[in-house]
Design a protein around this motif. Structure first.
Motif, mmCIF file in Angstrom:
data_model
loop_
_atom_site.group_PDB
_atom_site.id
_atom_site.type_symbol
_atom_site.label_atom_id
_atom_site.label_comp_id
_atom_site.label_asym_id
_atom_site.label_seq_id
_atom_site.Cartn_x
_atom_site.Cartn_y
_atom_site.Cartn_z
ATOM 1 N N LEU A 301 59.051 28.050 46.096
ATOM 2 C CA LEU A 301 60.030 29.113 46.318
ATOM 3 C C LEU A 301 61.265 28.853 45.462
ATOM 4 O O LEU A 301 61.643 27.695 45.229
ATOM 5 C CB LEU A 301 60.427 29.201 47.795
ATOM 6 C CG LEU A 301 59.302 29.519 48.790
ATOM 7 C CD1 LEU A 301 59.819 29.411 50.213
ATOM 8 C CD2 LEU A 301 58.749 30.914 48.523
ATOM 9 N N LEU A 302 61.892 29.935 45.005
ATOM 10 C CA LEU A 302 63.107 29.842 44.203
ATOM 11 C C LEU A 302 64.209 30.621 44.902
ATOM 12 O O LEU A 302 63.986 31.742 45.384
ATOM 13 C CB LEU A 302 62.878 30.421 42.806
ATOM 14 C CG LEU A 302 64.119 30.498 41.900
ATOM 15 C CD1 LEU A 302 64.620 29.110 41.532
ATOM 16 C CD2 LEU A 302 63.805 31.312 40.638
ATOM 17 N N LEU A 325 57.160 32.015 44.114
ATOM 18 C CA LEU A 325 56.645 31.695 42.784
ATOM 19 C C LEU A 325 55.118 31.730 42.720
ATOM 20 O O LEU A 325 54.549 31.656 41.624
ATOM 21 C CB LEU A 325 57.168 30.322 42.339
ATOM 22 C CG LEU A 325 58.694 30.189 42.297
ATOM 23 C CD1 LEU A 325 59.081 28.814 41.781
ATOM 24 C CD2 LEU A 325 59.313 31.280 41.441
ATOM 25 N N GLU A 326 54.445 31.865 43.859
ATOM 26 C CA GLU A 326 52.994 31.980 43.871
ATOM 27 C C GLU A 326 52.533 33.435 43.962
ATOM 28 O O GLU A 326 51.329 33.710 43.932
ATOM 29 C CB GLU A 326 52.419 31.179 45.035
ATOM 30 C CG GLU A 326 52.617 29.672 44.878
ATOM 31 C CD GLU A 326 51.948 28.882 45.984
ATOM 32 O OE1 GLU A 326 51.396 27.805 45.695
ATOM 33 O OE2 GLU A 326 51.975 29.352 47.145
ATOM 34 N N ASN A 328 51.777 37.324 42.865
ATOM 35 C CA ASN A 328 51.290 37.941 41.628
ATOM 36 C C ASN A 328 52.429 38.593 40.845
ATOM 37 O O ASN A 328 52.431 38.599 39.624
ATOM 38 C CB ASN A 328 50.205 38.974 41.948
ATOM 39 C CG ASN A 328 48.943 38.335 42.477
ATOM 40 O OD1 ASN A 328 48.620 37.205 42.105
ATOM 41 N ND2 ASN A 328 48.235 39.045 43.355
ATOM 42 N N ASP A 329 53.390 39.166 41.557
ATOM 43 C CA ASP A 329 54.564 39.776 40.946
ATOM 44 C C ASP A 329 55.795 39.096 41.535
ATOM 45 O O ASP A 329 56.246 39.446 42.633
ATOM 46 C CB ASP A 329 54.594 41.279 41.203
ATOM 47 C CG ASP A 329 55.671 41.995 40.386
ATOM 48 O OD1 ASP A 329 56.696 41.355 40.070
ATOM 49 O OD2 ASP A 329 55.483 43.187 40.061
ATOM 50 N N ILE A 330 56.329 38.118 40.818
ATOM 51 C CA ILE A 330 57.431 37.317 41.348
ATOM 52 C C ILE A 330 58.665 38.180 41.574
ATOM 53 O O ILE A 330 59.373 38.047 42.583
ATOM 54 C CB ILE A 330 57.740 36.139 40.408
ATOM 55 C CG1 ILE A 330 56.534 35.193 40.342
ATOM 56 C CG2 ILE A 330 58.977 35.383 40.865
ATOM 57 C CD1 ILE A 330 56.693 34.057 39.364
ATOM 58 N N TYR A 331 58.930 39.106 40.638
ATOM 59 C CA TYR A 331 60.102 39.960 40.776
ATOM 60 C C TYR A 331 60.029 40.777 42.078
ATOM 61 O O TYR A 331 61.008 40.870 42.822
ATOM 62 C CB TYR A 331 60.224 40.901 39.579
ATOM 63 C CG TYR A 331 61.284 41.962 39.751
ATOM 64 C CD1 TYR A 331 62.630 41.648 39.604
ATOM 65 C CD2 TYR A 331 60.928 43.271 40.075
ATOM 66 C CE1 TYR A 331 63.612 42.628 39.781
ATOM 67 C CE2 TYR A 331 61.898 44.246 40.256
ATOM 68 C CZ TYR A 331 63.239 43.922 40.106
ATOM 69 O OH TYR A 331 64.203 44.878 40.281
#
Length: 913
Positions: A301-302, A325-326, A328-331
């Protein structure tokens, strides 16, 4: 483990959580936190004040070593380290400093610094970019010092061929991670469109970085105030060394209409901690003003903080975001955890596995910071708690100290590290595994999940944990485990004696004691670094596991002959001995006042005083032996209790300082030492001009007659020892002038210049002016016209000279030589006006010597195209501006005349109507 040895000695052994290099934080406005026992405890002893960047380092047992704002370094006593000022960081730089232990050494550290990225705050100072300095903890009595030969070493993090990069040199970003080999460290920074990964190894910092160029390009952007807005924001690498996040708070200037703080971006990259290469750029955040970034301990995680401004650049609120961060679409995975009036600040992992957030309420002070209690949990389950961590009245600003991110990688913990104890290991990694292999670093191994191991010798051991899942063994987790022994201490009560003559009652048995003066005797003056904490009871000493409730080092006893308990340890604060100290007072032996002189350069008010030399003189004068401890202090109270001793070489103006004498079992008290600054005479380098005929010539130092007998002299060219010497040729002569009593000295240089005679090689005549050209021109030559006895000037050109015979005189400024040359001046008018008014109606040369009247002299007139218009004898005729009886037009015309002597005259003049 507790062992009673003899009388007052106790050895106590507890546990440690993990490697604790990040156990102490100093940041903000004199704020600090201690994490040695899990949840942070405020530290109120820090000297650091910074708006953003800072760094702290502790040893592997959580004992503070030093901290810095990137400019000044403070040791664990909170005193400025020797050579610890003038580092090239800046407190307004987001990450102004990062401390990296030197691989393979337990006493050497590198401080990486990043300077300001623009001239906004210091217009007249250059931008210094990225540099590093080395700290050696073996110096300064074990309190550390910055190594003079490795201070502010520059690292190139820019393209030197591009002017804007060569000027601004860096952004405000730096981070570090353990190399994949488990020993070296990567130090990573970023500028414009490149990552620079420097490898730190046992033999030092490799100045050749691994450079990765990215597609995202961000040149320095300078706003109207002169600030580089593109440099702001944090750079972090994930604890597992696989991801890099970088916050660019602004990527454009914006506009007054749309606002100037709404163009920020956060970029995410992959990192290879074997090669240092950065790859796979991904933009995961844009808009607003991002600042802090941090990864969860499991690196999955960020977290990001940002400020939201309106189009008028007025702060609206800040956010705390979480990204998966895992996903498929981080944004699209981002989740807002908090919207608040706290300004966005730094995010920083701690050794308790939590993430702390700096900042402050936009309308108040930041006496508390915030915490993410469970950063590995997605969504609101991460348990974000705002303004819940007290700083004990100190204030946070924007920054928190960064560390090598590998410190926060969940691997394994251990406890019981006193020699003889059974050390217990447990896995803290959340990664699944089928089998484990422990290597305890002493040749012994185990396949148990939570093994116990007893070391046969104290020392440092590299413990390795390897986890295997589905037949694949992961990269090993490596930690250094220090097995320590408690220090050997006295087996009887030590008497600490203090002079009782400073409180107005010399017979009450009470005084101010410097308890740290007992450390040496209690530990038999061991060469090891010893930490000591003092308590009123043994129970207090044992129960105070964090050592935060100890007595002040300067302590006034409650009763006569009071007994205190000293908790003493070398590195592991949970592996200590306890000894007892009795506080006794004694009458003072009176000491006479003394004085000491030192010299300062002319015009200065301070001088260096060699107190080491004065110490020897005082002991000799008092008929005392060298085993008496004599220290010097600026204040009488400091001398009374033996604190803040002055250095061996003390720079000071004229003043009174105090000295203290200690001898076990006796109290000599203190005395006064009057420091007197004596100014060294003003000595200036000299230039002596000498006529060649006057050699040999006497040269001298320039001292007055009254001063000459007070000094010794040595001329380096001849070893002569007089104030003046004779020299026979020009050259540079150096003399050393020394005060024989104070043993201070200075050098001056006397340059002897031989004056050569001037040589005239040309007189350039232009109308009624003449210029002199010499073959050996220098500015000390003087010129005169027709008068060898006066009227000399430094100007070599004379104007408005009457026609006829003249003489030029040239001499040197020392009147060594006088040369001359005769010349004859003819006059050629610059113009004429043939308009019939009787004034300048014709043109002719004037001043011709009458001796040429019988000669056939011809004066020729030409137009601008070289056509001959008229030839005539100037003694017999002149030119009226006509050709074949017709008046010519206004224009420039040329003349040529040759005398019988061969002298030629040519030039031009104007016909004006």
């Amino acid at each position: 483990m507790k062992r009673i040895v003899v009388l007052a000695i106790i050895f106590w052994c507890h546990y440690v959580y993990c490697q604790k290099e990040s156990a102490n934080w100093y940041f903000g406005e004199f704020a600090g936190l201690n994490f040695n026992n899990g949840d942070p405890v405020p530290l109120l002893d820090g000297k650091l004040a910074t708006s953003e960047g800072c760094a702290t380092i502790s040893d592997s047992n959580g004992n503070l070593l030093f901290y810095t704002n990137g400019v000044t370094v403070w040791d664990r006593r909170h005193e400025v380290m020797p050579n610890g000022t003038g580092l090239l960081g800046h407190s307004s730089s987001t990450e102004s400093a990062l401390i990296v232990p030197k691989p393979g050494s337990s006493t050497r550290y590198y401080i990486f610094t990043i300077d300001k990225p623009s001239y906004y705050l210091t217009e007249d100072e250059p931008i210094d970019g990225v540099n590093y300095s080395e700290v050696d903890m073996e110096l300064n009595g074990g309190y550390g010092a910055v190594v003079g030969t490795t201070k502010n070493v520059h690292l190139v993090t820019y393209d030197q061929s591009i002017p804007i990069q060569n000027e601004y040199k860096s952004s405000e970003k730096i981070t570090a991670i353990l190399h994949g080999n488990g020993s070296a460290v990567w130090v990573i920074t970023h500028f414009v469109n490149k990552f620079y990964a420097f490898r730190v190894e046992a033999d030092g910092v490799n100045h050749t970085p691994v450079i990765t160029e990215t597609s995202f390009f961000l040149n320095p952007i300078i706003n109207a105030e002169g600030a580089n807005i593109s440099a702001i924001g944090y750079l972090k690498i994930s604890p597992n060394g696989e991801k890099i996040a970088i916050a660019h708070s602004s990527t454009s200037l914006g506009s007054p209409r749309s606002g100037t703080k709404r163009s920020g971006k956060v970029m995410l990259y992959d990192f290879n901690n074997q090669t240092g290469v950065v790859s796979n750029q991904e933009e995961i955040f844009f808009g607003s003003y991002p600042y802090g970034v941090e990864f969860s301990t499991n690196s999955k995680l960020l977290y990001i903080t940002d400020n939201d401004f309106n189009s008028s650049d007025i702060f609206v609120h800040s956010h705390l975001y979480q990204f998966d961060l895992e996903a498929n679409d981080i944004y699209e995975s981002r989740e807002i955890l908090s919207t608040t009036q706290n300004v966005a600040g730094a995010l920083q992992l701690a050794i308790n596995g939590k993430i702390y957030r700096a900042g402050y309420h936009v309308s108040g002070a930041g006496e508390r910071i915030s915490v993410i209690n469970k950063p590995n949990v997605k969504g609101s389950g991460c348990d974000y708690s705002e303004n819940s961590v007290s700083l004990g009245g100190r204030q946070a600003t924007l920054g928190l100290p960064p560390f090598i991110q590998s410190l926060f990688l969940p691997t394994f913990d251990y406890e019981n590290t006193c020699f003889g104890d059974e050390t217990v290991f447990k896995i803290t990694s959340e990664d699944p595994f089928d089998s484990v292999l422990w290597d305890f670093g002493d040749g012994e191994t185990s396949t148990e999940v939570a093994p116990r191991h007893t070391y046969t010798q104290p020392g440092d051991y590299m413990v390795t944990l390897s986890l295997t899942a589905d037949g694949v063994t992961q990269n090993p987790f490596i930690k250094q485990v220090s097995i320590t022994t408690p220090p050997e201490v006295l087996d009887y009560t030590y008497d600490l004696i203090q002079c009782d003559n400073y409180d107005g009652n010399p017979n009450d048995g009470r005084a101010d004691f410097n308890l740290q003066l007992a450390n040496g005797p209690l530990t038999n003056y061991t060469y090891d670094i010893v930490y000591a904490y003092y308590y009123k009871s043994m129970e207090d000493a044992i129960q105070d596991e964090s050592n935060l409730n100890a007595l002040n080092n300067i302590y006034r006893n409650d009763i006569a002959e009071e007994i205190l308990y000293a908790k003493l340890f070398t590195s592991d604060q949970n592996c200590y001995s306890i000894a007892t100290v009795r506080l006794l007072t004694s009458e003072t032996v009176e000491l006479d006042d003394n004085s000491f002189e030192s010299c300062a350069p002319y015009g200065e008010t301070k001088a260096d005083f060699d107190l080491g030399l004065m110490r020897a003189d005082l002991l000799d004068a008092l008929d005392l032996t060298a085993d008496v401890n004599l220290t010097f202090h600026e204040r009488l109270r400091d001398a009374a209790i033996g604190i803040n001793p002055l250095p061996e070489v003390y720079n000071s103006r004229s003043k009174t300082i105090y000295f203290r004498l200690d001898l076990e079992g006796a109290c000599y008290g203190s005395g006064e030492l009057h420091l007197n600054v004596k100014n060294f005479p003003e000595l200036d380098d000299q230039i002596v001009n000498v006529c060649s005929k006057d050699f040999p010539v006497a040269i001298q130092t320039g001292l007055t007659v009254e001063q000459r007998n007070d000094y010794n002299y040595t001329w380096t060219h001849s070893n002569e020892i007089s104030n003046s010497v004779l020299v026979s040729e020009e050259g540079m002569y150096e003399v050393r002038v020394e005060d024989p009593l104070l043993e201070c000295f200075d050098y001056i240089t006397v340059e002897v210049v031989k004056n050569d005679p001037p040589e005239i090689i040309d007189l350039r005549i232009d109308g009624l002016s003449v210029s002199v050209t010499l073959s050996n021109y220098n500015e000390d030559y003087l010129y005169a016209l027709d008068n060898p006895d006066g009227g000399f000037t430094y100007d070599s050109t004379f104007m408005g000279i009457s026609p006829g015979d003249h003489t030029i005189y040239v001499k040197d400024s020392n009147d060594c030589y006088l040369v001359s040359q005769n010349f004859y001046l003819l006059g050629f008018p610059k113009y004429f006006t043939p308009n019939g008014d009787g004034i300048h109606d014709t043109w002719n040369v004037y001043g011709l010597d009458q001796k040429y009247q019988s000669e056939q002299i011809m004066l020729q007139i030409f137009n601008r195209f070289g056509k001959l218009l008229k030839t005539y004898n100037p003694f017999q005729s002149s030119w009226d501006g006509t050709l074949k009886g017709k008046l010519l037009s206004s224009d420039d015309y040329w003349y040529y005349m040759k005398l019988p002597t061969g002298e030629e005259y040519k030039g031009h003049f104007a016909l004006k109507l």
